[in-house]
Write an enzyme that holds these catalytic residues in place. Structure first.
Site, PDB file in Angstrom:
ATOM      1  N   ASP A  50       0.865  -1.344  -0.180  1.00  0.00           N
ATOM      2  CA  ASP A  50      -0.023   0.170   0.211  1.00  0.00           C
ATOM      3  C   ASP A  50       0.938   1.096  -0.149  1.00  0.00           C
ATOM      4  O   ASP A  50       1.615   1.284   0.993  1.00  0.00           O
ATOM      5  CB  ASP A  50      -0.940  -0.157   1.226  1.00  0.00           C
ATOM      6  CG  ASP A  50      -1.935   1.158   1.173  1.00  0.00           C
ATOM      7  OD1 ASP A  50      -2.933   1.172   0.882  1.00  0.00           O
ATOM      8  OD2 ASP A  50      -1.528   2.349   1.753  1.00  0.00           O
ATOM      9  N   TYR A  55       2.800   9.719  -0.147  1.00  0.00           N
ATOM     10  CA  TYR A  55       4.029   9.312   0.697  1.00  0.00           C
ATOM     11  C   TYR A  55       5.151   9.490   0.008  1.00  0.00           C
ATOM     12  O   TYR A  55       6.268   9.462   0.780  1.00  0.00           O
ATOM     13  CB  TYR A  55       3.530   7.742   0.970  1.00  0.00           C
ATOM     14  CG  TYR A  55       2.392   7.340   1.291  1.00  0.00           C
ATOM     15  CD1 TYR A  55       1.431   8.235   2.197  1.00  0.00           C
ATOM     16  CD2 TYR A  55       1.866   5.955   1.650  1.00  0.00           C
ATOM     17  CE1 TYR A  55       0.428   7.985   2.526  1.00  0.00           C
ATOM     18  CE2 TYR A  55       0.886   5.493   2.004  1.00  0.00           C
ATOM     19  CZ  TYR A  55       0.019   6.499   2.716  1.00  0.00           C
ATOM     20  OH  TYR A  55      -1.147   6.104   3.184  1.00  0.00           O
ATOM     21  N   LYS A  79      -2.947   5.919  -4.130  1.00  0.00           N
ATOM     22  CA  LYS A  79      -4.146   6.767  -3.830  1.00  0.00           C
ATOM     23  C   LYS A  79      -3.969   8.334  -4.579  1.00  0.00           C
ATOM     24  O   LYS A  79      -2.664   8.693  -4.529  1.00  0.00           O
ATOM     25  CB  LYS A  79      -4.168   7.104  -2.422  1.00  0.00           C
ATOM     26  CG  LYS A  79      -3.948   5.611  -1.527  1.00  0.00           C
ATOM     27  CD  LYS A  79      -4.179   5.914  -0.041  1.00  0.00           C
ATOM     28  CE  LYS A  79      -3.831   4.649   0.697  1.00  0.00           C
ATOM     29  NZ  LYS A  79      -2.324   4.291   0.868  1.00  0.00           N
ATOM     30  N   HIS A 112      -7.859   9.227  -1.690  1.00  0.00           N
ATOM     31  CA  HIS A 112      -7.162   9.297  -0.521  1.00  0.00           C
ATOM     32  C   HIS A 112      -8.325   9.849   0.618  1.00  0.00           C
ATOM     33  O   HIS A 112      -8.466   9.387   1.827  1.00  0.00           O
ATOM     34  CB  HIS A 112      -5.833  10.246  -0.638  1.00  0.00           C
ATOM     35  CG  HIS A 112      -4.959   9.557   0.666  1.00  0.00           C
ATOM     36  ND1 HIS A 112      -3.541   9.837   0.164  1.00  0.00           N
ATOM     37  CD2 HIS A 112      -5.045   9.180   1.841  1.00  0.00           C
ATOM     38  CE1 HIS A 112      -2.858   9.113   1.217  1.00  0.00           C
ATOM     39  NE2 HIS A 112      -3.671   8.958   2.339  1.00  0.00           N
TER      40      HIS A 112
HETATM   41  P1  NDP Z   1       0.733   1.341  11.976  1.00  0.00           P
HETATM   42  O1  NDP Z   1      -0.557   1.441  13.056  1.00  0.00           O
HETATM   43  O2  NDP Z   1       1.038   0.461  10.686  1.00  0.00           O
HETATM   44  O3  NDP Z   1       2.281   1.562  12.904  1.00  0.00           O
HETATM   45  C1  NDP Z   1       3.461   1.536  12.332  1.00  0.00           C
HETATM   46  C2  NDP Z   1       4.262   1.591  13.276  1.00  0.00           C
HETATM   47  O4  NDP Z   1       4.329   0.688  14.197  1.00  0.00           O
HETATM   48  C3  NDP Z   1       5.745   2.409  13.278  1.00  0.00           C
HETATM   49  O5  NDP Z   1       6.077   3.096  13.946  1.00  0.00           O
HETATM   50  C4  NDP Z   1       6.507   0.785  13.189  1.00  0.00           C
HETATM   51  O6  NDP Z   1       7.853   1.286  13.380  1.00  0.00           O
HETATM   52  C5  NDP Z   1       5.851   0.285  14.349  1.00  0.00           C
HETATM   53  N1  NDP Z   1       5.913  -1.028  14.242  1.00  0.00           N
HETATM   54  C6  NDP Z   1       5.392  -1.843  13.344  1.00  0.00           C
HETATM   55  N2  NDP Z   1       5.563  -3.359  13.543  1.00  0.00           N
HETATM   56  C7  NDP Z   1       6.083  -3.124  14.883  1.00  0.00           C
HETATM   57  C8  NDP Z   1       6.524  -4.392  15.536  1.00  0.00           C
HETATM   58  N3  NDP Z   1       6.233  -5.592  15.069  1.00  0.00           N
HETATM   59  N4  NDP Z   1       6.842  -4.202  16.843  1.00  0.00           N
HETATM   60  C9  NDP Z   1       6.918  -2.767  17.188  1.00  0.00           C
HETATM   61  N5  NDP Z   1       6.717  -1.758  16.493  1.00  0.00           N
HETATM   62  C10 NDP Z   1       6.318  -2.233  15.241  1.00  0.00           C
HETATM   63  O7  NDP Z   1       0.844   2.785  11.270  1.00  0.00           O
HETATM   64  P2  NDP Z   1       0.608   3.581   9.912  1.00  0.00           P
HETATM   65  O8  NDP Z   1      -0.173   4.863  10.434  1.00  0.00           O
HETATM   66  O9  NDP Z   1       1.972   3.622   8.971  1.00  0.00           O
HETATM   67  O10 NDP Z   1      -0.612   2.933   9.103  1.00  0.00           O
HETATM   68  C11 NDP Z   1      -0.623   1.620   8.425  1.00  0.00           C
HETATM   69  C12 NDP Z   1      -0.552   1.891   6.876  1.00  0.00           C
HETATM   70  O11 NDP Z   1      -1.820   2.368   6.654  1.00  0.00           O
HETATM   71  C13 NDP Z   1       0.339   3.159   6.420  1.00  0.00           C
HETATM   72  O12 NDP Z   1       1.492   2.846   6.269  1.00  0.00           O
HETATM   73  C14 NDP Z   1      -0.264   3.657   5.300  1.00  0.00           C
HETATM   74  O13 NDP Z   1      -0.163   2.409   4.059  1.00  0.00           O
HETATM   75  C15 NDP Z   1      -1.696   3.333   5.522  1.00  0.00           C
HETATM   76  N6  NDP Z   1      -2.312   4.654   6.041  1.00  0.00           N
HETATM   77  C16 NDP Z   1      -3.284   5.396   5.249  1.00  0.00           C
HETATM   78  C17 NDP Z   1      -3.941   6.244   5.736  1.00  0.00           C
HETATM   79  C18 NDP Z   1      -5.113   6.946   4.635  1.00  0.00           C
HETATM   80  O14 NDP Z   1      -5.461   8.136   4.932  1.00  0.00           O
HETATM   81  N7  NDP Z   1      -5.737   6.227   3.867  1.00  0.00           N
HETATM   82  C19 NDP Z   1      -3.454   7.141   6.757  1.00  0.00           C
HETATM   83  C20 NDP Z   1      -2.475   6.397   7.660  1.00  0.00           C
HETATM   84  C21 NDP Z   1      -1.904   5.210   7.097  1.00  0.00           C
HETATM   85  P3  NDP Z   1       8.986   0.264  12.717  1.00  0.00           P
HETATM   86  O15 NDP Z   1       8.798   0.924  11.297  1.00  0.00           O
HETATM   87  O16 NDP Z   1      10.042   0.763  13.186  1.00  0.00           O
HETATM   88  O17 NDP Z   1       8.670  -1.268  12.685  1.00  0.00           O
END
Ligand code: NDP
Length: 279
Positions: A50, A55, A79, A112
């Site tokens: 995604d 981004y 998006k 989006h």
């Molecule tokens: P998430 O809820 O997926 O959380 C991501 C965070 O969690 C990062 O800081 C990551 O750090 C940490 N993390 C991930 N796995 C682990 C683990 N196993 N242990 C500890 N920490 C962990 O956040 P997002 O807001 O990024 O949401 C996911 C996706 O949804 C986005 O990346 C995007 O693709 C989409 N999105 C869409 C939106 C929209 O408006 N349509 C808005 C927001 C997000 P690290 O990288 O260090 O693992």
């Protein structure tokens, strides 16, 4: 639940199949960070990525997908950003994304944000892209029920899913039930609460019970609700962990306990207030 491996799919309302777990890439920096995250995910068995114009990492995502090969086995979402609403602007923005992704087609193109209610010209362009075979499925993101009602009343092609903020602090059961009744899938964004899960004792308790990580409990909670889930990580070990969720099952009571953590708290903007003139 009939999702038992990382490559298992949900079938969308137009017959296209989407892998239930995808890699989120918001805040994955363009360049080596985003490319290696996508590569790590594909090597771990993910087949769904995604991204979004906003981004600013489409080129890196596209590079990793191209280098991996097997394009037709990978489900790629991007998006349309808010400033590109409108018929002509949408067609232009899509072409820009497609070129950056270095792909002939995109599997899923999402609006989006609704940015108010003036999105039908944009949707007509989406329908044109689908008709031209450039996009396999059309969807939206951050649509609340009133946005969706307008779209369904006027669209020729129904959206396949709504990508919305979904996690234990914002469970939105009414919205999800409405979407399900329309045969529109929920896709959960920020499913890992942007990393804010560590202090939630209910998640810790379940993680201890199943010898799992709280992030895995969250992914499982989404899947067992029937939601598509796109956890983000740039850490190869986290990426693997987040998909290792097929050797345990939460009970109905445990799902209900997590549902009960809801406090209507958003980590991102409220679609009801997020309009075109806001960043
Ligand atoms: P998430 O809820 O997926 O959380 C991501 C965070 O969690 C990062 O800081 C990551 O750090 C940490 N993390 C991930 N796995 C682990 C683990 N196993 N242990 C500890 N920490 C962990 O956040 P997002 O807001 O990024 O949401 C996911 C996706 O949804 C986005 O990346 C995007 O693709 C989409 N999105 C869409 C939106 C929209 O408006 N349509 C808005 C927001 C997000 P690290 O990288 O260090 O693992």
């Amino acid at each position: 639940m009939n999702i038992t491996t990382l490559s298992d799919t949900f079938t969308l309302n137009n017959g296209v199949r989407i892998p239930a777990i995808g890699l989120g890439t918001w805040q994955s920096k363009d360049g080596r960070e985003a490319t290696s995250a996508v590569r790590a995910a594909l090597e771990a068995g993910y087949r769904h990525i995604d991204t979004a114009d906003a981004y600013e990492n489409e080129e890196s995502v596209g590079r990793a997908v191209r280098e991996f090969g097997q394009r037709d086995d990978i489900f790629l979402t991007t998006k349309l950003w808010n400033e590109d609403h409108g018929y002509d602007a949408t067609l232009k923005a899509f072409e820009r994304s497609r070129k950056k992704l270095d792909t002939d087609y995109v599997d899923l193109y999402l609006m989006h944000w609704p940015c108010g209610f003036d999105f039908m010209d944009t949707w007509r362009a989406f329908e044109k892209l689908a008709g031209d075979g450039k996009v396999r499925a059309l969807g939206v993101s951050n649509f609340l029920r009133p946005h969706m009602e307008k779209l369904l009343a006027e669209a020729e092609i129904k959206p396949v899913l709504d990508q919305v903020e979904t996690h234990p602090w914002l469970t939105q059961p009414d919205l999800h039930a409405y979407l399900a009744a329309q045969d529109i899938k929920t896709e959960s964004w920020s499913p890992l609460m942007q990393g804010k899960f560590s202090d939630i004792s209910e998640l810790k308790t379940l993680a201890e019970k199943y010898d799992k990580h709280p992030a895995q409990i969250l992914v499982r909670w989404n899947l067992q609700h029937g939601y598509i889930v796109i956890p983000k990580s740039t850490d190869a070990a986290h990426i693997k962990t987040n998909a290792a969720v097929f050797d345990f099952e939460l009970t109905d009571a445990e799902i209900a306990t997590i549902d009960g953590l809801d406090k209507g708290e958003r980590l991102g903007p409220d679609p009801a207030e997020f309009m075109k003139d806001k960043p």
